[in-house]
Enzyme design. Sequence first.
Site, PDB file in Angstrom:
ATOM      1  N   ASP A   1     -18.681  -4.063 -13.253  1.00 36.53           N
ATOM      2  CA  ASP A   1     -19.298  -3.297 -14.346  1.00 36.53           C
ATOM      3  C   ASP A   1     -20.190  -4.267 -15.118  1.00 36.53           C
ATOM      4  OD1 ASP A   1     -19.801  -1.388 -16.435  1.00 36.53           O
ATOM      5  OD2 ASP A   1     -17.876  -0.442 -15.982  1.00 36.53           O
TER       6      ASP A   1
ATOM      7  N   THR B   1     -15.559  -5.474   4.259  1.00 36.68           N
ATOM      8  CA  THR B   1     -15.640  -5.458   5.728  1.00 36.68           C
ATOM      9  C   THR B   1     -15.962  -4.057   6.253  1.00 36.68           C
ATOM     10  OG1 THR B   1     -13.234  -5.401   5.690  1.00 36.68           O
ATOM     11  CG2 THR B   1     -14.242  -7.484   6.291  1.00 36.68           C
TER      12      THR B   1
ATOM     13  N   ARG C   1       0.704  -3.465   6.991  1.00 38.16           N
ATOM     14  CA  ARG C   1       1.536  -2.716   7.933  1.00 38.16           C
ATOM     15  C   ARG C   1       2.384  -3.535   8.903  1.00 38.16           C
ATOM     16  NH1 ARG C   1      -3.577   0.882   9.032  1.00 38.16           N
ATOM     17  NH2 ARG C   1      -4.420  -1.151   8.452  1.00 38.16           N
TER      18      ARG C   1
ATOM     19  N   LYS D   1     -10.627  -5.036  -7.938  1.00 40.94           N
ATOM     20  CA  LYS D   1     -12.061  -5.205  -7.612  1.00 40.94           C
ATOM     21  C   LYS D   1     -12.989  -4.716  -8.717  1.00 40.94           C
ATOM     22  CE  LYS D   1     -11.408  -4.726  -2.579  1.00 40.94           C
ATOM     23  NZ  LYS D   1     -10.046  -4.191  -2.473  1.00 40.94           N
ATOM     24  N   LEU D   2     -12.928  -5.379  -9.877  1.00 37.90           N
ATOM     25  CA  LEU D   2     -13.752  -4.927 -11.004  1.00 37.90           C
ATOM     26  C   LEU D   2     -15.245  -5.139 -10.735  1.00 37.90           C
ATOM     27  CD1 LEU D   2     -10.867  -5.149 -12.250  1.00 37.90           C
ATOM     28  CD2 LEU D   2     -11.973  -5.711 -14.398  1.00 37.90           C
TER      29      LEU D   2
ATOM     30  N   ASP E   1      -5.233  -6.154  -7.038  1.00 31.66           N
ATOM     31  CA  ASP E   1      -6.494  -5.983  -6.281  1.00 31.66           C
ATOM     32  C   ASP E   1      -7.248  -4.760  -6.806  1.00 31.66           C
ATOM     33  OD1 ASP E   1      -8.409  -5.935  -4.271  1.00 31.66           O
ATOM     34  OD2 ASP E   1      -7.057  -5.131  -2.749  1.00 31.66           O
TER      35      ASP E   1
ATOM     36  N   ASP F   1       0.841  -1.201   0.000  1.00 33.13           N
ATOM     37  CA  ASP F   1       0.000   0.000   0.000  1.00 33.13           C
ATOM     38  C   ASP F   1       0.875   1.250   0.000  1.00 33.13           C
ATOM     39  OD1 ASP F   1      -2.412  -1.405  -0.096  1.00 33.13           O
ATOM     40  OD2 ASP F   1      -2.331  -1.783   2.053  1.00 33.13           O
TER      41      ASP F   1
ATOM     42  N   LYS G   1       0.657  -7.779  -3.080  1.00 29.77           N
ATOM     43  CA  LYS G   1      -0.659  -7.281  -3.499  1.00 29.77           C
ATOM     44  C   LYS G   1      -0.516  -5.825  -3.925  1.00 29.77           C
ATOM     45  CE  LYS G   1      -4.232  -6.106  -0.655  1.00 29.77           C
ATOM     46  NZ  LYS G   1      -4.845  -4.842  -1.103  1.00 29.77           N
TER      47      LYS G   1
HETATM   48  O1  C5P Z   1      -1.983  -2.969   6.745  1.00 23.72           O
HETATM   49  P1  C5P Z   1      -2.972  -4.102   6.788  1.00 23.72           P
HETATM   50  O2  C5P Z   1      -2.370  -5.442   7.168  1.00 23.72           O
HETATM   51  O3  C5P Z   1      -4.205  -3.757   7.607  1.00 23.72           O
HETATM   52  O4  C5P Z   1      -3.428  -4.239   5.254  1.00 23.72           O
HETATM   53  C1  C5P Z   1      -4.432  -5.119   4.860  1.00 23.72           C
HETATM   54  C2  C5P Z   1      -4.649  -5.049   3.371  1.00 23.72           C
HETATM   55  O5  C5P Z   1      -5.777  -5.832   3.020  1.00 23.72           O
HETATM   56  C3  C5P Z   1      -4.925  -3.638   2.845  1.00 23.72           C
HETATM   57  O6  C5P Z   1      -4.400  -3.556   1.508  1.00 23.72           O
HETATM   58  C4  C5P Z   1      -6.443  -3.583   2.812  1.00 23.72           C
HETATM   59  O7  C5P Z   1      -6.938  -2.691   1.858  1.00 23.72           O
HETATM   60  C5  C5P Z   1      -6.795  -5.032   2.446  1.00 23.72           C
HETATM   61  N1  C5P Z   1      -8.138  -5.463   2.848  1.00 23.72           N
HETATM   62  C6  C5P Z   1      -8.569  -5.444   4.163  1.00 23.72           C
HETATM   63  N2  C5P Z   1      -9.835  -5.869   4.468  1.00 23.72           N
HETATM   64  C7  C5P Z   1     -10.655  -6.304   3.496  1.00 23.72           C
HETATM   65  C8  C5P Z   1     -10.235  -6.335   2.181  1.00 23.72           C
HETATM   66  C9  C5P Z   1      -8.937  -5.902   1.876  1.00 23.72           C
HETATM   67  O8  C5P Z   1      -7.828  -5.057   5.054  1.00 23.72           O
HETATM   68  N3  C5P Z   1     -11.857  -6.750   3.819  1.00 23.72           N
END
Ligand code: C5P
Length: 234
Positions: free
Chosen positions: A66, A121, A213, A63-64, A61, A10, A34
């Site tokens: 349409d 989520t 993170r 997420k399409l 990632d 990210d 990712k």
């Molecule tokens: O930094 P962290 O471990 O929280 O990152 C989790 C990754 O997973 C991020 O790229 C976040 O956008 C993604 N993600 C998430 N929950 C979801 C779907 C994707 O945390 N339900």
Amino acid sequence: MGKDVIVACDFSSKEQVFDFLDKFENEERKPFLKIGMELYYAEGPDIVREIKRRGHKIFLDLKLHDIPNTVKKAMTVLSRLDVDICNLHAAGTVRMMQAALEGLTREDGTRPLLIAVTQLTSTDQESMESDLLIREPIDKVVMHYASKAKEAGLDGVVCSPLEAQKVHDTCGRDFLTITPGVRFANGDIGDQKRVMTPAQAKEIGSDYIVVGRPITAADDPVAAYRRCVNDFIG
Ligand code: C5P
């Protein structure tokens, strides 16, 4: 592809990503990465090609969602990028998911894995009812979307680690679960609400964990990655 730790890159620019990836230069195991919308829209498809050249697998990632014809054509473009996993919203319907699979499948019959997002989520029961007029319990909606993704021929879903076991019970052991929301036992959970450790995610049968993170913001990202791999894969 077997079980793996997918590192969520990210970052907002390629300089930041390459600074991060340079730390893994001497590692035998190249992390599965990712790439999300921010980095892809900032840097375009070249970022995918450059990272692939460095020997990493990529979960793109985007997420399409349409009409089926548009998603099919977009998936054809993504399959040429040689990514390993891509995804779409199951809410686009079974027809859209089938069209996506068709678009993704290359002339030689190979294709990246295709994974569905069920309910994000960030959506809770209240917003689902008031904004989307869906009145069923959210866990039932998630399992319904997972079943529809399976019916369409997809390979699995992104879900909370807490849902992974139920997804496997509903859709079968071979239907993949990719689970974010992973934290070390003593770690900062940040904005994630419901988390699991890599060892717990292994225990409940997640196929891939997505970890951002806890690795990208660690003092020693390589050590944090190794710890994740060790706890999740052994
Ligand atoms: O930094 P962290 O471990 O929280 O990152 C989790 C990754 O997973 C991020 O790229 C976040 O956008 C993604 N993600 C998430 N929950 C979801 C779907 C994707 O945390 N339900």
